[in-house]
Scaffold this motif. Sequence first.
Motif, short mmCIF file in Angstrom:
data_model
loop_
_atom_site.label_atom_id
_atom_site.label_comp_id
_atom_site.label_asym_id
_atom_site.label_seq_id
_atom_site.Cartn_x
_atom_site.Cartn_y
_atom_site.Cartn_z
N TYR A 181 32.83 99.29 -33.65
CA TYR A 181 31.50 98.85 -34.04
C TYR A 181 30.63 98.56 -32.82
CZ TYR A 181 32.67 98.30 -39.01
OH TYR A 181 33.00 98.51 -40.31
N PRO A 183 26.29 90.50 -41.51
CA PRO A 183 27.14 90.86 -42.66
C PRO A 183 28.56 90.30 -42.53
CG PRO A 183 25.90 92.77 -41.94
CD PRO A 183 25.65 91.69 -40.93
N ALA A 184 29.10 90.29 -41.30
CA ALA A 184 30.44 89.75 -41.11
C ALA A 184 30.44 88.25 -41.35
CB ALA A 184 30.95 90.06 -39.70
N ARG A 222 30.02 87.14 -45.10
CA ARG A 222 31.21 87.23 -45.95
C ARG A 222 32.04 85.96 -45.90
NH1 ARG A 222 31.50 92.56 -44.51
NH2 ARG A 222 32.85 92.11 -42.75
N ALA A 266 31.57 99.41 -42.38
CA ALA A 266 32.16 99.42 -43.72
C ALA A 266 31.27 98.76 -44.76
CB ALA A 266 33.53 98.74 -43.68
N HIS A 267 30.36 97.86 -44.32
CA HIS A 267 29.55 97.11 -45.28
C HIS A 267 28.19 97.76 -45.52
CE1 HIS A 267 28.97 95.71 -41.18
NE2 HIS A 267 27.70 95.61 -41.52
N LEU A 268 27.95 98.90 -44.88
CA LEU A 268 26.66 99.58 -45.07
C LEU A 268 26.91 100.92 -45.76
CD1 LEU A 268 25.19 98.98 -41.50
CD2 LEU A 268 24.77 97.64 -43.55
N ASP A 269 25.98 101.34 -46.62
CA ASP A 269 26.22 102.60 -47.33
C ASP A 269 26.05 103.79 -46.37
OD1 ASP A 269 23.52 103.19 -47.09
OD2 ASP A 269 23.02 102.45 -49.08
N ASN A 312 24.31 104.12 -42.66
CA ASN A 312 25.13 104.44 -41.50
C ASN A 312 24.56 105.62 -40.73
OD1 ASN A 312 27.73 103.07 -40.76
ND2 ASN A 312 27.91 103.05 -42.99
N MET A 345 29.64 103.58 -50.56
CA MET A 345 30.11 102.74 -49.47
C MET A 345 31.29 103.46 -48.79
SD MET A 345 28.05 100.28 -49.56
CE MET A 345 28.64 98.90 -48.58
#
Lengths: 539, 235
Positions: free
Chosen positions: A167, A188-189, A192, B87-90, B94, B129
């Motif tokens: 990432y 986002p991390a 959660r 992983a959390h973005l469509d 991305n 996703m």
Amino acid sequence: MLTRTERRRGIGWGLLSLTGIALFVGVAIVALLSWDAGNAQSRLFTLYTWQILRFTLLQAVLSTLLSVVFALPVALALARRPSFPGRLWIIRLMALPMGLPVLIGALGLIGIWGRQGAMNSLLLKLGLEQPVSIYGLSGILLAHVFFNLPLAARLLLAALERLPAEYWLLSSSLGMKPFSVFRFIEWPAARRVIPGIAGLIFMLCATSFTLVLVLGGGPAATTLEVAIYQSLRFDFDPPRAIALSLLQIGMTALILIAISLFLVPDDSGITAGRATRRFDGRTVPAHLWDTLAILLATAFLVLPLASIVAAGVQANLWNLVTSPAFLRAAWTSFAIALSAGLLAVLTSLAIIAGRGAVADMKRPGGTARAFSLSLAGMSSLVLLVPPVVLGTGWFLMLRPFGDVARFASALVAIINMLMALPFVMRVLAPAVETHRKRTARLSASLGLSGFSRVWRIDLPVLAKPLLTALSFAMALSLGDLGAVALFGSSELTTLPWLVYSRLSSYRTNDADGLALILGVICLGLTMIGTAGQREIKRG
Amino acid sequence: MADGIVLEKVELKLGTKEFRFDCRLSAGAVTAVTGPSGSGKSTFLNLVAGFETPDRGRILIASEDVTEKHPSERPVSLVFQDNNLFAHLDIATNIGLGINPSLKLSDPDRKAISQALERVDLSGFETRMPGTLSGGERQRAAFARALVRRKPVLLMDEPFAALDPGLRFSMANLLIDLHRETGNTVLIVTHDPDEVGRLADHAIFIDHGQILLQAPVEEFLSQRDIPALAEFLSG
């Protein structure tokens, strides 16, 4: 994979612990409910209880908000600076408040933020008219942030560090600016795990006892737990204590249900900073911001700790340690802590054995599943029924049988045991499970069972987690003021009680010295615990 | 040759490991980077991508000195073995981040995303996703992002290593097709000799932080004089 005898034995142990805990908690609740219950009902919704409940929730909401809001920049900064000088020590420092007895932390905070504290002198010099007050709401918030900001920061940092290394490579290769990195990766991390973290901190603050006892007081700044204690200890008004206890149970039940909906955060996975490499935040302002966030948080944590040490060494430690009062309290504390610790470890093992026996069944029936579930719930029952409530129930139960002080040390030990149980379970359950998974087939095929299996297979592997769990439980019990507060007297004096009574009688010099000693002992035990835990992970 | 990738007497020390690279990689070709594990393949790629900066020497991409440039300022796209997608973005987000890292997208940009998805056979996957995609589909989405970025260099670190052999084959074909369409310079790290033969025009072999051999692929695959390479080629 278990033999029939082993399974039966496991169920037996599980049943035994289940019955024991249920009886202990049940008796307390029955005693509460049957003690002039009609009278208590009318006391449930008075202006007073309403005020207490409102303050309990208000301070918990504010404490949670402040802890999380201030923890976020600290965690972001630490995550972005994997090679910040002393980073590992700063992260370790953030684990300290959790091992520090709350009372000792409160003393340290008073040393810095108190009326004569370093911070207020500084603020006065800077020309601020009204310095921060360590007492009342502001003090309670300050103390809750002191204990929970590092917890939140560690959990957030762990969540950030669990992100795949790719990432950070991708974000820098794509040319994301700091705000984009925050928006698309960091937030986002964090988002959660924040509900779980906030829930945990809210629970801790809503049931906070010692801090509110020391820094709060008076109907304007009293939580339910402290109000229960005051109703019994000062006003001797059992109906009010009962009403408040019921309110407390209702409140914690609601919080626990709410928390169970969130993801449970954990801080396993914080690294020394070698694994992650970050390519963002290379600008000067970013450096300054991160450094500022980390240094401020570090100072906020270090100063009270330093103040404990500075004040402690001024006391005549040798005289203090050799005084009969200290020796007696130390002996009592040690005896209670050791019994509580051993009992917690044994009960945990019994619960684990019971659950293991059910898990081993091919098709566990409804009863077996319910049994397994209630075993799991039992281990954290103390979260629902807090120590003060348990103490109140037993206090009322035992009063007809003479002086409650006679039973006090046993009660305190059992209550401490229940308080330690969730933590002990968290250390032991995974360790035992991994160990079983690794050895079950082999042991079964070799026909190892009973004593020889425990001695040759289980103990060598589980010795470390057992020691970890024991030292955690003992540290918790040694530093606890909540259970002993109701029963503390000249006949039952533990170290925290001694510190507290010296503090209330304005013998602060003694209190400082004792606090230093107790703090060192508890932190030492916690360190043994965490050192053991690290070993488990590596293994 | 001038607009390819040049590592000019590059030296780098990481911990106790020392790396020395000096090579020219032709533009518009696919170059396979091979070698035993721990030999320095990924470090080589990291130097080109900008995640490592050399202690000495220069790195040029398309005749431009990029030695001191931040990864985002280098004309490269990246595909890793795994975790290429947030992983959390469509999927559309991305890929969109490849066009604009603040996700300020115009209508033509959005169209480009859909076209890229179509090109890699993922039409209609915009709002999916990453977790709901198979490993091969995720790698294809990563290709789509590389497509919309329109960078002259594509760096890939074992992009097919996590896929099963059949899928590897079809992904390699897709890569070749995309390469023919865009004419970009491709660097692909791989430890699969078959993949070298299937994909690459040239190959380099790295051992102990140095390039032992750089050759056109036929010559590379028939080379038997270097023991470490011979061992690598025999699998």
